[in-house]
Design an enzyme around this catalytic site. Structure first.
Site, PDB file in Angstrom:
ATOM      1  CB  THR A  11      -0.948   0.034   1.213  1.00 53.26           C
ATOM      2  OG1 THR A  11      -0.171  -0.026   2.418  1.00 53.26           O
ATOM      3  CG2 THR A  11      -1.921  -1.134   1.162  1.00 53.26           C
ATOM      4  CB  VAL A  14       8.516   1.695  -2.659  1.00 51.53           C
ATOM      5  CG1 VAL A  14       9.396   0.620  -3.289  1.00 51.53           C
ATOM      6  CG2 VAL A  14       9.286   3.007  -2.560  1.00 51.53           C
ATOM      7  CB  CYS A 130      16.559   6.206  -3.972  1.00 54.70           C
ATOM      8  SG  CYS A 130      16.624   7.357  -2.591  1.00 54.70           S
ATOM      9  CG  HIS A 243      16.265  11.112  -5.663  1.00 61.50           C
ATOM     10  ND1 HIS A 243      15.163  11.762  -5.166  1.00 61.50           N
ATOM     11  CD2 HIS A 243      16.562  10.121  -4.765  1.00 61.50           C
ATOM     12  CE1 HIS A 243      14.795  11.192  -4.026  1.00 61.50           C
ATOM     13  NE2 HIS A 243      15.634  10.197  -3.758  1.00 61.50           N
TER      14      HIS A 243
END
Length: 340
Positions: A11, A14, A130, A243
């Site tokens: 949920t 990611v 990340c 990013h």
């Protein structure tokens, strides 16, 4: 034949993206289930054209399942990942819990796909941070050509890296700037993020760096080469997704910017958009929803003997998290878990 796949934390941002990417890339799934905490039990999530209702992670039996993609925090991972692994289900973990464990491979498939073969020690494979994931995709082909000595990186990281509450905080603070009396105090971040930048991601360490900066150092060494020196400054910026990184690279050998551009154009997972004109580069808003890591502004650094600068942008929910996890699953399937 396909695989029986579990998405843990389905949920969250990611977890939902993992389901999207599994469907988009037509990962060979025979059966799939979505797990979440008890408070999210029954929440519906999408897998292609199918709607899944989340099941309770706390009581789920991983026996007979092939792969579990974990998109929960380290505390929950510490409890449930060993259970899944002990049941014979290979865990691909997006948290930081196992990244620095010498018995757990840390994998970016474009960079070190062979490392997945080490999964059997603990039945766990770690997904990198990340900001590291997108950078090493760019570093590896250049390192193979000219051997990297040192990397200096400054990151410009979107709020989605901090989760849904951070996205809401940016949205509400932005509205509050324009509506008197509706100002929103920071809760997720230490300072206002709207119309601001914050040079602080994760906790501070004794040497003055933050843990996010330390992660980039340690993970680059583990994934690419332990001899590479890395120094990082990680900054949170008022961008929802995507990013960006300004990367300065010092090599053992001279590498011409044109050759570097050609090398990166041929490298897996990279898209070079590098024109020396207005708009001839990629910004984070343009990378959202894309699988690629985009490279722009490739140029010599005249202040050192063998140096290059480049600009690196990627969707952090994809390459920085969900996509890389699915690519690990694909690599694992191709190399180690062949069926049929």
């Amino acid at each position: 034949m396909g695989y029986k796949v579990v998405v843990v934390g389905a949920t969250g941002n990611v977890g939902r993206e993992m389901l999207n990417i599994l469907a988009e890339r037509q990962f060979p799934v025979d059966e799939i289930t979505a797990l979440a905490s008890r408070k999210s039990l029954g929440t519906e999530v999408s897998f292609g054209d199918t709607t899944l209702k989340t099941k309770d992670l706390d009581v789920f039996d991983f026996t007979g399942w092939d792969i579990a993609l974990f998109a929960v925090g380290s505390d929950a991972t510490k409890i449930y990942a060993p259970k899944a692994a002990a049941a014979g289900c290979v865990v691909i973990d997006n948290s930081s819990l196992y990244r620095y464990d010498p018995d757990v491979p840390l994998v970016v498939p474009e960079v070190n796909p062979e490392a997945v073969e080490g999964y059997a020690k603990k039945n766990i494979i770690a997904n990198p941070n990340c900001s590291t994931a997108q950078m090493v995709v760019a570093l590896k082909p250049l390192h193979d050509r000219a051997t990297i000595k040192r990397v200096v990186v400054s990151t410009y990281q979107s709020v989605s890296g901090s989760g849904k509450d951070a996205i809401d905080e940016l949205w509400n603070q932005t509205k509050g700037v324009y509506v008197p009396g509706q100002e929103v105090e920071p809760k997720v971040y230490t300072k206002q993020i709207a119309f601001n930048v914050i040079p602080h991601i994760d906790v501070f360490l004794e040497d003055g760096s933050t843990k996010e900066e330390w992660k980039m150092v340690a993970e680059t060494k583990k994934i690419v080469d332990p001899a590479i020196k890395v120094t990082a400054t990680c900054v949170r910026v008022p961008v929802f997704v995507g990013h960006s990184e300004a990367v300065n690279i010092e090599f053992e050998e001279f590498l011409d910017e044109d050759e570097a551009r050609d090398i990166l154009r041929e490298a897996p997972g990279i898209m070079v958009i590098d024109k020396r004109e207005n708009g001839g580069y990629v910004t984070p808003i343009e990378c959202v929803g894309d699988f690629a890591t985009f490279i722009s502004r490739i140029r010599q650094d005249s202040t050192i003997e063998n140096g290059l600068n480049l600009w690196c942008v990627s969707d952090n929910l994809r390459k920085g998290a969900a996509l890389n996890a699915v690519q690990i699953a694909e690599t694992l399937g191709a190399r180690m878990l062949k069926k049929g």
